[in-house]
Design a protein around this motif. Structure first.
Motif, short mmCIF file in Angstrom:
data_model
loop_
_atom_site.label_atom_id
_atom_site.label_comp_id
_atom_site.label_asym_id
_atom_site.label_seq_id
_atom_site.Cartn_x
_atom_site.Cartn_y
_atom_site.Cartn_z
N ASP A 180 0.83 -1.21 0.00
CA ASP A 180 0.00 0.00 0.00
C ASP A 180 0.87 1.26 0.00
OD1 ASP A 180 0.77 0.56 2.65
OD2 ASP A 180 -1.19 0.14 3.50
N GLU A 181 0.22 2.43 -0.02
CA GLU A 181 0.94 3.70 -0.10
C GLU A 181 1.85 3.97 1.10
OE1 GLU A 181 -2.06 6.68 -0.61
OE2 GLU A 181 -2.35 6.19 -2.73
N ASP A 199 -7.30 -1.36 -4.75
CA ASP A 199 -7.82 -0.30 -5.61
C ASP A 199 -7.48 1.04 -4.96
OD1 ASP A 199 -9.31 1.62 -6.95
OD2 ASP A 199 -11.07 0.33 -7.15
N PRO A 200 -6.57 1.82 -5.55
CA PRO A 200 -6.16 3.08 -4.93
C PRO A 200 -7.25 4.14 -4.88
CG PRO A 200 -5.16 2.86 -7.09
CD PRO A 200 -5.88 1.57 -6.81
N LYS A 201 -8.24 4.04 -5.75
CA LYS A 201 -9.32 5.04 -5.76
C LYS A 201 -10.29 4.83 -4.61
CE LYS A 201 -9.21 6.02 -10.68
NZ LYS A 201 -9.95 6.02 -11.94
N THR A 202 -10.64 3.58 -4.34
CA THR A 202 -11.64 3.29 -3.31
C THR A 202 -11.04 2.80 -2.01
OG1 THR A 202 -11.94 0.99 -3.99
CG2 THR A 202 -13.30 2.65 -5.11
N GLY A 203 -9.78 2.34 -2.05
CA GLY A 203 -9.17 1.76 -0.87
C GLY A 203 -9.61 0.33 -0.62
N SER A 204 -10.34 -0.25 -1.57
CA SER A 204 -10.81 -1.63 -1.41
C SER A 204 -9.69 -2.61 -1.75
CB SER A 204 -12.00 -1.91 -2.33
OG SER A 204 -13.10 -1.10 -1.97
N SER A 240 -12.75 -3.46 2.84
CA SER A 240 -12.52 -2.02 2.90
C SER A 240 -11.36 -1.79 3.84
CB SER A 240 -13.77 -1.30 3.44
OG SER A 240 -14.84 -1.46 2.54
#
Length: 101
Positions: free
Chosen positions: A40-41, A80-85, A100
């Motif tokens: 992750d980021e 998914d970087p847009k939703t954090g899913s 999530s």
């Protein structure tokens, strides 16, 4: 550092980290059949353990901090970087699990 490549190594049940140039940095994890990984980021590693039937989460230093064990031969993982899913391909059950985070 950002940009390092994390490689799941099935035979040794570890994750090996390399620089983009291919220089070995370190190994971490005590995982059972790593079959997928996403970073992750913030540098946390999420690792599918196919023979362990779980998803393990490692902090940026490589310490296991959490395990989710309701999987059946997980094979792939995607964030998914847009939703954090977080999506986990649950091969043994022929499903995709969504979390999530």
């Amino acid at each position: 550092p950002q940009g390092n490549i994390h490689v799941p190594i099935w035979d040794s049940n570890t994750i090996k980290v390399f620089t983009p140039e291919g220089t070995y940095v370190r190994s971490y994890g005590d995982v059972k059949g790593p079959s997928g990984i996403v970073i992750d980021e913030e540098g946390y590693s999420l690792v599918n353990e196919k023979t362990g039937n779980c998803l393990s989460i490692f902090d940026p230093q490589g310490n296991k901090i959490h395990t989710v064990s309701n999987h059946n031969k997980p094979r792939g993982v995607m964030l998914d970087p847009k939703t954090g899913s977080l999506y986990v391909a649950n091969y043994g059950a022929k499903t995709v699990l969504k979390y999530s985070v």
